[in-house]
Design an enzyme around this catalytic site. Sequence first.
Site, PDB file in Angstrom:
ATOM      1  N   LYS A 107       0.812  -1.218   0.000  1.00  0.00           N
ATOM      2  CA  LYS A 107       0.000   0.000   0.000  1.00  0.00           C
ATOM      3  C   LYS A 107       0.846   1.269   0.000  1.00  0.00           C
ATOM      4  CE  LYS A 107      -4.276  -1.935   1.613  1.00  0.00           C
ATOM      5  NZ  LYS A 107      -3.970  -3.267   2.161  1.00  0.00           N
TER       6      LYS A 107
HETATM    7  C1  LIG Z   1      -4.621  -4.354   1.664  1.00  0.00           C
HETATM    8  C2  LIG Z   1      -3.932  -5.638   1.612  1.00  0.00           C
HETATM    9  C3  LIG Z   1      -4.376  -6.680   0.775  1.00  0.00           C
HETATM   10  C4  LIG Z   1      -5.642  -6.563  -0.047  1.00  0.00           C
HETATM   11  O1  LIG Z   1      -5.491  -5.682  -1.132  1.00  0.00           O
HETATM   12  P1  LIG Z   1      -6.765  -5.126  -1.920  1.00  0.00           P
HETATM   13  O2  LIG Z   1      -6.227  -4.186  -2.923  1.00  0.00           O
HETATM   14  O3  LIG Z   1      -7.631  -4.441  -0.904  1.00  0.00           O
HETATM   15  O4  LIG Z   1      -7.467  -6.299  -2.519  1.00  0.00           O
HETATM   16  C5  LIG Z   1      -3.632  -7.840   0.719  1.00  0.00           C
HETATM   17  N1  LIG Z   1      -2.516  -7.990   1.465  1.00  0.00           N
HETATM   18  C6  LIG Z   1      -2.068  -7.021   2.283  1.00  0.00           C
HETATM   19  C7  LIG Z   1      -0.859  -7.272   3.089  1.00  0.00           C
HETATM   20  C8  LIG Z   1      -2.744  -5.805   2.376  1.00  0.00           C
HETATM   21  O5  LIG Z   1      -2.297  -4.855   3.187  1.00  0.00           O
END
Ligand SMILES: *Cc1c(COP(=O)(O)O)cnc(C)c1O
Length: 431
Positions: A107
């Site tokens: 993210k």
């Molecule tokens: C947010 C997150 C996800 C999910 O991603 P999306 O884009 O919401 O589907 C998967 N793994 C981790 C470690 C995350 O922080």
Amino acid sequence: MNYFSTNNPSQKISFQEAVRKGLPEDNGLFLPEEIPVLPDAFFNNLPNLSLQEIGFEVAKLFIGNEIPENELKTLVYEVLSFETPVVKVEEDVYSLELYHGPTLAFKDVGARFMARCLSYFNRVKKEEVTVLAATSGDTGSAVANGFLGVEGVQVVLLYPKGKVSPFQEKQMTTLGKNIKAIEIEGNFDDCQHLVKKAFLDKDLNQELGLTSANSINIARLIPQTFYYFYAYGQLQKSTNKPIVFSVPSGNYGNLTAGYFAQQMGAPIHHFVASTNANDIVPNYLATGVFTPKPSVQTISNAMDVGNPSNFTRLNYLFGKSQNKFKAAVSGYTYTDKETKVSLKHLQQLGYTADPHGAVGYLGLKEYQKGHEVTGVFLETAHPIKFKEVVEPTLGIKLEIPDSLKVFLEKEKEALSCSANYEDFKNIIQHL
Ligand SMILES: *Cc1c(COP(=O)(O)O)cnc(C)c1O
């Protein structure tokens, strides 16, 4: 490039407006009016391009002249100041490690990009904004880190009390400055619901200039396309087989970005949506009915989402056709027990994964049973972020990176609130 809401395709707005608003007033989600296609020359040269070079080429197409090219280049290069290596795990299986950013989860890419875009627009047009984000763990820290000290931006993070890992909590509650964290007595869906409600509250919106830093914001998704191109380019060097991506999914921002990359011309053969017990999309793929349900707590908590927000985008892009959706995406769901077995299996292969990556690996292997393909699973977080699960499961001790140690020494500062909207509204009006 102009953008429109999935609920009102005829009305177009600029990138800047789409980023500032986050969520359209009509409760749809913003999409680019067309998905730009990259020229053949780009793909021919792809194995030689760095992540930063790719990012700049792709970002230009989505943003056009709203950020001058020289500024955009600096911005993209700053965002991507860390690597996203493609690591071989076994024959035809690779891990795309997206956790080498400052908060150790993928993210960082989206949050840093969005923060810098907003910061650029704020410099040009002075207007205070409040960024609201619901987090199941990793969004909060990435957004807090990306926006820390950005002028004219207040950040308010909502997280489910007691349902994020201790590291995740420290990373978002100890920064101070323009970052405020609120722990909500409820689950992630309650947090997401409060945020949605705040956006649809016209008075509050006017008063605070709300925007969203969840993957409902289009500025989060655009940069997440970059690493699909990069991984594809790297793999072209080592395989002639079709390439498949397995995406551990919660709100489906990452998978939507992958689909953008494919529509932009990346010859990605297929996607696998790998989930934990929160199996809304695998269920939809099997039955044709999209049925949100309350989220269930799992050991891969960043995917504990019972009403995946980007389904709206994918459904729109697939013309609301389950068949088209199925042709592009397969979905599989796994229990915590299976996830732990997967962690151990990967460890035996010499690869230490986190629970989300372990789910991605399982989905990939399942798809590979019937298909001769080279596969990449997205390793979305550093295993240390899920130390409480990874260490006892593997019987090992993980080293804590210095970048995390810093947070552990600081005091948590968070407000508490019920899941009731009026309580929440009252708190953010008086921050
Ligand atoms: C947010 C997150 C996800 C999910 O991603 P999306 O884009 O919401 O589907 C998967 N793994 C981790 C470690 C995350 O922080």
